[in-house]
Design an enzyme around this catalytic site. Structure first.
Site, PDB file in Angstrom:
ATOM      1  CB  ILE A 106      -1.573   0.114   1.380  1.00  0.00           C
ATOM      2  CG1 ILE A 106      -2.067   1.056   1.193  1.00  0.00           C
ATOM      3  CG2 ILE A 106      -0.534   0.077   2.329  1.00  0.00           C
ATOM      4  CD1 ILE A 106      -2.959   0.665   2.150  1.00  0.00           C
ATOM      5  CB  CYS A 107       1.561   4.328   0.609  1.00  0.00           C
ATOM      6  SG  CYS A 107       1.739   5.813   0.615  1.00  0.00           S
ATOM      7  CG  ASN A 108       6.146   5.979  -0.024  1.00  0.00           C
ATOM      8  OD1 ASN A 108       4.567   6.324  -1.936  1.00  0.00           O
ATOM      9  ND2 ASN A 108       5.834   6.727   0.319  1.00  0.00           N
ATOM     10  N   GLY A 109       4.833   1.511  -0.839  1.00  0.00           N
ATOM     11  CA  GLY A 109       4.555   0.230  -0.838  1.00  0.00           C
ATOM     12  C   GLY A 109       4.761  -0.616  -1.934  1.00  0.00           C
ATOM     13  CB  ALA A 165      -4.221   0.027  -1.781  1.00  0.00           C
TER      14      ALA A 165
END
Length: 112
Positions: free
Chosen positions: A17-20, A71
């Site tokens: 999610i996000c920067n992942g 995401a």
């Protein structure tokens, strides 16, 4: 990267999610799946030449494909829902019920 790559190759469920998701693009780990993140431009920026699947980008809160859930940073509820579905945590109907409860809130679902 080796830990995540091994998990994917072993068929484990992986969430980013996000920067992942940007990390996954940078590592070339989104090149064979539909995915999302904090926008295609960020994925291209972080991914550079390792990110070759721009056509696999889907502009929505969360995307699940081949045991990988991605995401954008504001897609926490959708991300959780997709993970719970892949984990077969409960029936799809109950997972959706909990998603709607958290998305809409108690007062909206149970008005006076």
């Amino acid at each position: 990267v080796p830990v995540v790559r091994k998990a994917i190759e072993s068929g484990k469920i992986v969430g980013a999610i996000c920067n992942g998701a940007s990390f996954m693009a940078k590592s070339g780990l989104l090149n064979n799946v539909k995915h999302t993140g904090n926008g295609i431009e960020q994925l291209k920026l972080w991914g550079g030449e390792n990110y070759t699947n721009q056509d696999g980008y889907v502009h929505q809160q969360a995307v699940a494909d081949k045991n990988i859930v991605t995401a954008n940073g504001s897609g926490v509820l959708e991300f959780t829902s997709e993970l719970l579905l892949l984990l077969d945590n409960d029936t799809p109907e109950r997972i959706d019920m909990y998603y709607q409860f958290n998305k809409q809130g108690f007062c909206a679902l149970f008005p006076n």
